[in-house]
Design a protein around this motif. Structure first.
Motif, short mmCIF file in Angstrom:
data_model
loop_
_atom_site.label_atom_id
_atom_site.label_comp_id
_atom_site.label_asym_id
_atom_site.label_seq_id
_atom_site.Cartn_x
_atom_site.Cartn_y
_atom_site.Cartn_z
N PRO A 1 0.81 -1.23 0.00
CA PRO A 1 0.00 0.00 0.00
C PRO A 1 0.84 1.28 0.00
O PRO A 1 0.50 2.24 -0.70
N PHE A 2 1.91 1.31 0.78
CA PHE A 2 2.75 2.51 0.82
C PHE A 2 3.33 2.81 -0.56
O PHE A 2 3.29 3.95 -1.04
N ASN A 3 3.89 1.78 -1.20
CA ASN A 3 4.46 1.98 -2.53
C ASN A 3 3.39 2.42 -3.53
O ASN A 3 3.63 3.31 -4.35
N MET A 4 2.22 1.80 -3.45
CA MET A 4 1.16 2.14 -4.40
C MET A 4 0.72 3.59 -4.24
O MET A 4 0.55 4.31 -5.23
N VAL A 5 0.54 4.04 -3.00
CA VAL A 5 0.05 5.41 -2.77
C VAL A 5 1.05 6.44 -3.29
O VAL A 5 0.67 7.40 -3.99
N ILE A 6 2.33 6.27 -2.96
CA ILE A 6 3.33 7.25 -3.38
C ILE A 6 3.49 7.24 -4.90
O ILE A 6 3.55 8.30 -5.55
N LEU A 7 3.56 6.05 -5.49
CA LEU A 7 3.73 5.97 -6.94
C LEU A 7 2.48 6.44 -7.68
O LEU A 7 2.58 7.06 -8.75
N TYR A 8 1.32 6.18 -7.11
CA TYR A 8 0.07 6.67 -7.72
C TYR A 8 0.06 8.20 -7.75
O TYR A 8 -0.33 8.81 -8.75
N GLY A 9 0.49 8.82 -6.65
CA GLY A 9 0.58 10.28 -6.64
C GLY A 9 1.56 10.80 -7.68
O GLY A 9 1.32 11.82 -8.32
N GLY A 10 2.69 10.09 -7.85
CA GLY A 10 3.64 10.51 -8.87
C GLY A 10 3.09 10.38 -10.28
O GLY A 10 3.34 11.24 -11.14
N LEU A 11 2.32 9.34 -10.53
CA LEU A 11 1.73 9.15 -11.86
C LEU A 11 0.73 10.27 -12.19
O LEU A 11 0.61 10.68 -13.35
N GLN A 12 0.04 10.76 -11.17
CA GLN A 12 -0.94 11.82 -11.42
C GLN A 12 -0.28 13.14 -11.81
O GLN A 12 -0.93 14.01 -12.39
N GLU A 13 1.00 13.30 -11.47
CA GLU A 13 1.71 14.54 -11.78
C GLU A 13 2.32 14.54 -13.18
O GLU A 13 2.83 15.57 -13.62
N ILE A 14 2.32 13.41 -13.86
CA ILE A 14 2.88 13.35 -15.21
C ILE A 14 1.89 13.98 -16.19
O ILE A 14 0.73 13.56 -16.24
N PRO A 15 2.31 14.98 -16.96
CA PRO A 15 1.38 15.61 -17.91
C PRO A 15 0.82 14.60 -18.91
O PRO A 15 1.56 13.81 -19.50
#
Length: 321
Positions: free
Chosen positions: A200-214
């Motif tokens: 879950p920790f990895n998913m949450v942080i990486l999910y947030g990073g994916l949302q920042e990609i234009p």
């Protein structure tokens, strides 16, 4: 001819003197006041770090060179014994085994947590019904205390009464696997449980990073005819690299020192098959009451973390240039 009357000077006001210009502020005083203000904000954090991190660290290093026993708590005497503690620990075969188990446990956990977490982050980055509900449910393993997770998984992986073996027996695959009681299976089982906790920790942080990609970058790649895998490899991963670095660093720092999960699952057994540096520190200090040896192993853990941090900072500095 009349002479002009003299002008009366009564009540006449003399022109006011020009007020003296205000003295310019002293640049040195302003700079000094600014520095004091800055130190005022920084001082609480510095005091906290020195009190709760600096002092224990120095005390642990000093203790590793002392004959520190339970008697010391009453007498205050801890004779200096040179490098005897270090020599005894390094000559112990269990230390080498614990070091190897720590490396395997950390590498296996990070690899599994990151790969599955990234896959789930990519999956949930798409819109579909119940997306938010499922993401919330996946967070549950991360929210449960690690000791509780360890106890639950110990029941699940029990060789005789565990749910997993009962399920495998129903499928006819074999229902008597010694997940936690076999030296060959115990470390793998602990790694799998830790992967489950860290996903879950990895998913949450990486999910947030994916949302920042234009999104324009993915659209441009699609117009150029790039496949989904090529887009992920050439666009998504490079843009996600800073977030990946943070995830791996935080994951390493939290995984390399894990103690409670292993104690709840196997207590370092069977036959020291899951003994790590964290459990060895606990065993030396609080089971054998050899606080000097425990301090030595703790210092080794600190040294490993420090070396990793130095390489991480140097890599970031090189990348920034």
């Amino acid at each position: 001819m009349t002479t002009p009357m003299p002008t009366s000077t009564v009540g006449a006001q003399t022109p006011a003197k020009a007020s003296e210009p205000a003295s310019a502020p002293d640049p040195a005083r302003i700079a000094r006041r600014r520095r004091l203000t800055q130190w005022g904000f920084v001082a609480p954090a510095v005091v906290f770090m020195l009190l709760f991190f600096g002092y224990p660290l120095v005390r642990n290093v000093v203790m590793s060179f002392q004959d520190y026993t339970p008697k010391t708590f009453f007498t205050g005497e801890a004779p200096f014994n040179g490098a005897d503690n270090w020599s005894n620990v390094f000559q112990d075969a269990l230390f080498g085994k614990a070091l190897w188990h720590t490396l395997v446990f950390t590498a296996g956990s990070l690899l599994g947590q990151f790969c599955i977490g990234l896959a789930l982050a990519v999956f949930f980055s798409r819109r579909f019904p119940l997306n938010g509900v499922l993401r919330s449910l996946i967070l549950l393993p991360w929210l449960v205390p690690m000791v509780v997770s360890g106890i639950v998984w110990r029941r699940i992986l029990d060789q005789d009464t565990g749910v997993l073996n009962s399920f495998l027996d129903t499928l006819g695959i074999g229902g008597h696997t010694p997940w936690l009681t076999s030296p060959e299976m115990a470390l793998l089982s602990v790694i799998l449980v830790n992967i489950w906790i860290g996903i879950p920790f990895n998913m949450v942080i990486l999910y947030g990073g994916l949302q920042e990609i234009p999104k324009e970058l993915h659209e441009a790649a699609a117009l150029d005819g790039a496949s989904a895998w090529r887009t992920f490899r050439s666009v998504t991963l490079p843009m996600l690299k800073p977030v990946v670095t943070v995830v791996l660093v935080l994951g390493f720092m939290s995984t390399v020192k894990i103690l409670d999960l292993i104690l709840a699952l196997t207590d370092g057994g069977p036959a020291d098959a899951t003994q790590t540096l964290g459990t060895l520190t606990y065993q030396n200090s609080f089971v054998q009451l050899d606080f000097g040896a425990g301090a030595v192993v703790g210092n080794v853990l600190i040294l490993i973390s420090a070396v990793f941090a130095v390489f991480y900072l140097r890599a970031n500095r090189t990348e920034g240039k």
